[in-house]
Design an enzyme around this catalytic site. Structure first.
Site, PDB file in Angstrom:
ATOM      1  N   GLY A  13      -5.026 -50.138  10.739  1.00 25.22           N
ATOM      2  CA  GLY A  13      -5.840 -50.547  11.897  1.00 25.22           C
ATOM      3  C   GLY A  13      -7.116 -51.218  11.425  1.00 25.22           C
ATOM      4  N   GLY A 116      -6.654 -47.299   5.233  1.00 19.86           N
ATOM      5  CA  GLY A 116      -6.786 -45.859   5.474  1.00 19.86           C
ATOM      6  C   GLY A 116      -5.676 -45.080   4.787  1.00 19.86           C
ATOM      7  N   ASP A 117      -5.343 -43.907   5.300  1.00 26.16           N
ATOM      8  CA  ASP A 117      -4.424 -43.039   4.546  1.00 26.16           C
ATOM      9  C   ASP A 117      -3.022 -43.625   4.380  1.00 26.16           C
ATOM     10  OD1 ASP A 117      -3.892 -42.615   7.183  1.00 26.16           O
ATOM     11  OD2 ASP A 117      -3.545 -40.465   6.976  1.00 26.16           O
ATOM     12  N   ASP A 141     -11.920 -43.384  11.720  1.00 31.56           N
ATOM     13  CA  ASP A 141     -11.702 -41.949  11.944  1.00 31.56           C
ATOM     14  C   ASP A 141     -12.493 -41.075  10.960  1.00 31.56           C
ATOM     15  OD1 ASP A 141      -9.855 -42.888  13.785  1.00 31.56           O
ATOM     16  OD2 ASP A 141      -8.147 -42.646  12.434  1.00 31.56           O
ATOM     17  N   ARG A 176     -21.585 -36.583  39.060  1.00 33.82           N
ATOM     18  CA  ARG A 176     -20.186 -36.416  38.647  1.00 33.82           C
ATOM     19  C   ARG A 176     -20.063 -35.749  37.278  1.00 33.82           C
ATOM     20  NH1 ARG A 176     -18.396 -42.569  40.252  1.00 33.82           N
ATOM     21  NH2 ARG A 176     -17.608 -42.077  42.324  1.00 33.82           N
ATOM     22  N   MET A 183     -11.695 -42.305  20.051  1.00 30.71           N
ATOM     23  CA  MET A 183     -10.578 -42.295  19.082  1.00 30.71           C
ATOM     24  C   MET A 183     -10.879 -41.278  17.989  1.00 30.71           C
ATOM     25  SD  MET A 183      -9.272 -46.173  18.520  1.00 30.71           S
ATOM     26  CE  MET A 183      -8.072 -46.898  19.607  1.00 30.71           C
ATOM     27  N   HIS A 286      -9.981 -49.309  21.916  1.00 26.83           N
ATOM     28  CA  HIS A 286     -10.190 -50.229  20.796  1.00 26.83           C
ATOM     29  C   HIS A 286     -11.566 -50.888  20.786  1.00 26.83           C
ATOM     30  CE1 HIS A 286      -5.889 -49.535  20.719  1.00 26.83           C
ATOM     31  NE2 HIS A 286      -5.934 -49.882  19.446  1.00 26.83           N
ATOM     32  N   ARG A 289     -13.250 -50.243  17.699  1.00 21.61           N
ATOM     33  CA  ARG A 289     -12.830 -50.915  16.457  1.00 21.61           C
ATOM     34  C   ARG A 289     -13.280 -52.359  16.383  1.00 21.61           C
ATOM     35  NH1 ARG A 289      -6.928 -48.953  15.681  1.00 21.61           N
ATOM     36  NH2 ARG A 289      -6.485 -51.164  15.530  1.00 21.61           N
TER      37      ARG A 289
HETATM   38  O1  F6P Z   1      -6.844 -44.898  12.754  1.00 24.02           O
HETATM   39  C1  F6P Z   1      -7.618 -45.704  13.572  1.00 24.02           C
HETATM   40  C2  F6P Z   1      -7.185 -45.597  15.004  1.00 24.02           C
HETATM   41  O2  F6P Z   1      -8.015 -46.422  15.810  1.00 24.02           O
HETATM   42  C3  F6P Z   1      -7.137 -44.187  15.570  1.00 24.02           C
HETATM   43  O3  F6P Z   1      -8.406 -43.679  15.897  1.00 24.02           O
HETATM   44  C4  F6P Z   1      -6.213 -44.359  16.732  1.00 24.02           C
HETATM   45  O4  F6P Z   1      -5.562 -43.149  17.040  1.00 24.02           O
HETATM   46  C5  F6P Z   1      -5.210 -45.386  16.226  1.00 24.02           C
HETATM   47  O5  F6P Z   1      -5.846 -46.076  15.156  1.00 24.02           O
HETATM   48  C6  F6P Z   1      -4.772 -46.399  17.271  1.00 24.02           C
HETATM   49  O6  F6P Z   1      -3.802 -47.235  16.712  1.00 24.02           O
HETATM   50  P1  F6P Z   1      -3.289 -48.604  17.371  1.00 24.02           P
HETATM   51  O7  F6P Z   1      -4.283 -49.684  17.030  1.00 24.02           O
HETATM   52  O8  F6P Z   1      -1.968 -48.836  16.742  1.00 24.02           O
HETATM   53  O9  F6P Z   1      -3.225 -48.371  18.845  1.00 24.02           O
END
Ligand code: F6P
Length: 366
Positions: A13, A116-117, A141, A176, A183, A286, A289
């Site tokens: 990602g 990442g991993d 993450d 509310r 994420m 997203h 990100r």
């Molecule tokens: O690992 C990064 C991440 O944004 C996570 O936080 C999230 O669960 C996942 O990737 C979402 O993945 P995708 O971009 O495939 O929806």
């Protein structure tokens, strides 16, 4: 061994800071007369032999740019390749030999992988097959062991914190319960740190199972104290005491097949029906990100990238650049993938959150 030509790729990602790492690696390499090619779309480019030749123009002006100029993929796994025309989702193929062939064919002396991993796990497999790899840890993450912080995390944290700040005013106006879903996959770092930074009332993280009754009691207590709104920050991977998580879909081809999401809507329904307080869900998704990296991530990415190329020159293959105690050091890739780095329920961040009156929605912690 003298290094004349290297490859670089960004996989998994995307996150803010990828371009800053690419820039730092390439500037360091080009300055020392080393040629660089950038594989397109992570390991997919190594399998398909698709790349761009990197010049100083390619990496000029990209420090502040979100995303990745190289493209990325979180489903291109050379060991279980599912993308046509070389593979199919029904019948994954092991194309690692093709990737090794392309690496040699391009006369590369090393490959720098940024991911990442999932990417690190693939990198380690290629190291075991003899490919000289140096890795750089990326993910919003922040769940990688062997590094205090991955780049991308700080930018995501800032997006989440700003969202909590903005949600506060509308929560207050309408009296509310607002639920912000972050994420983070199986780790609660984004949720916990943004909830602390943004003044959330309840924070739900995968490491501490929650109970609906505790959440309801806490909200009703706040209301009885005259506090007419509440903010809940829920990590997408938070689970209840039965171990149930909200899953939106599964992506069989991915190294990480489960896509989490939707907990905010579940909680919102539960809260409205049990407390009769109006509630709304806000899923950040997203957004966390995208966009330009924070100053901290630009700084960290530059240090990671510069170090990764130094490690190549020193022949530190099978190692990953790591951030420890505000300095960049190196660790074995194998150590970085041995286990996920999770929030410690008994650690000082959780304690601090409790000490300022936050709830984890749990009768056990608090
Ligand atoms: O690992 C990064 C991440 O944004 C996570 O936080 C999230 O669960 C996942 O990737 C979402 O993945 P995708 O971009 O495939 O929806």
């Amino acid at each position: 061994m003298s290094i004349k030509k290297i490859g670089i790729l960004t996989a998994g990602g995307d996150c803010p800071g990828l371009n800053a790492v690419v820039r730092a690696v390439c500037k360091n390499a080009l300055r020392q007369g080393v040629e660089v090619i950038g594989f397109k779309n992570g390991f997919d480019g190594v399998v398909r032999n698709e790349f761009i030749k990197i010049t100083s123009e390619t990496v000029s002006g990209i420090l502040t740019l979100g995303g990745t100029i190289l493209g990325t993929s979180n489903i291109a796994n050379p060991f279980k390749y599912t993308l046509p025309p070389f593979g199919s989702a029904e019948k994954p193929s092991d194309l690692s030999a093709v990737a090794l062939h392309n690496f040699k064919e391009n006369q590369l002396d090393a490959l720098i992988t940024i991911g990442g991993d999932g990417t690190l796990t693939m990198s380690q497999k290629f190291v075991d097959l003899g490919m000289p790899i140096v890795a750089v840890p990326k993910t919003i993450d922040n769940d990688l062991s062997a590094t205090d912080q991955t780049f991308g995390f700080d930018s995501a944290l800032n997006v989440a914190t700003e969202a909590i700040d903005r949600i506060h005013t509308t929560a207050q106006s309408h009296h509310r319960v607002m639920i912000i879903e972050t994420m983070g996959r199986y780790a609660g770092w984004i949720a916990l740190r943004s909830a602390i930074a943004g003044g959330g009332d309840i924070v739900l993280i995968p490491e501490i199972p929650y109970n609906d009754d505790v959440i309801v009691d806490y909200l009703l207590k706040r209301r009885s104290q005259g506090k007419n709104f509440s903010i809940i920050v829920a990590a997408e991977g938070a689970k209840n005491e039965k171990g149930e998580q909200a899953i939106t879909r599964t992506v069989a081809a991915s190294t990480d097949p489960i896509r989490l999401g939707g907990i905010a809507y579940k909680l919102s329904d539960m809260i409205e029906s049990r407390t009769h307080i109006e509630s709304r869900a806000c899923v950040l998704g997203h957004m966390q990100r995208g966009g330009t990296p924070t100053a901290f991530d630009r700084w960290l990415s530059t240090l990671y990238g510069a170090k990764a190329f130094d490690m190549v020159m020193e022949g530190k293959f099978g190692y990953m650049a790591s951030f420890r105690n505000f300095a960049i050091t190196e660790v074995k890739i194998a150590d970085a993938i041995s286990k996920l780095k999770l929030v410690d329920p008994n650690g000082e961040e959780v304690r601090a959150a409790l000490e300022v009156g936050m709830s984890f929605g749990s009768a056990q912690i608090g």
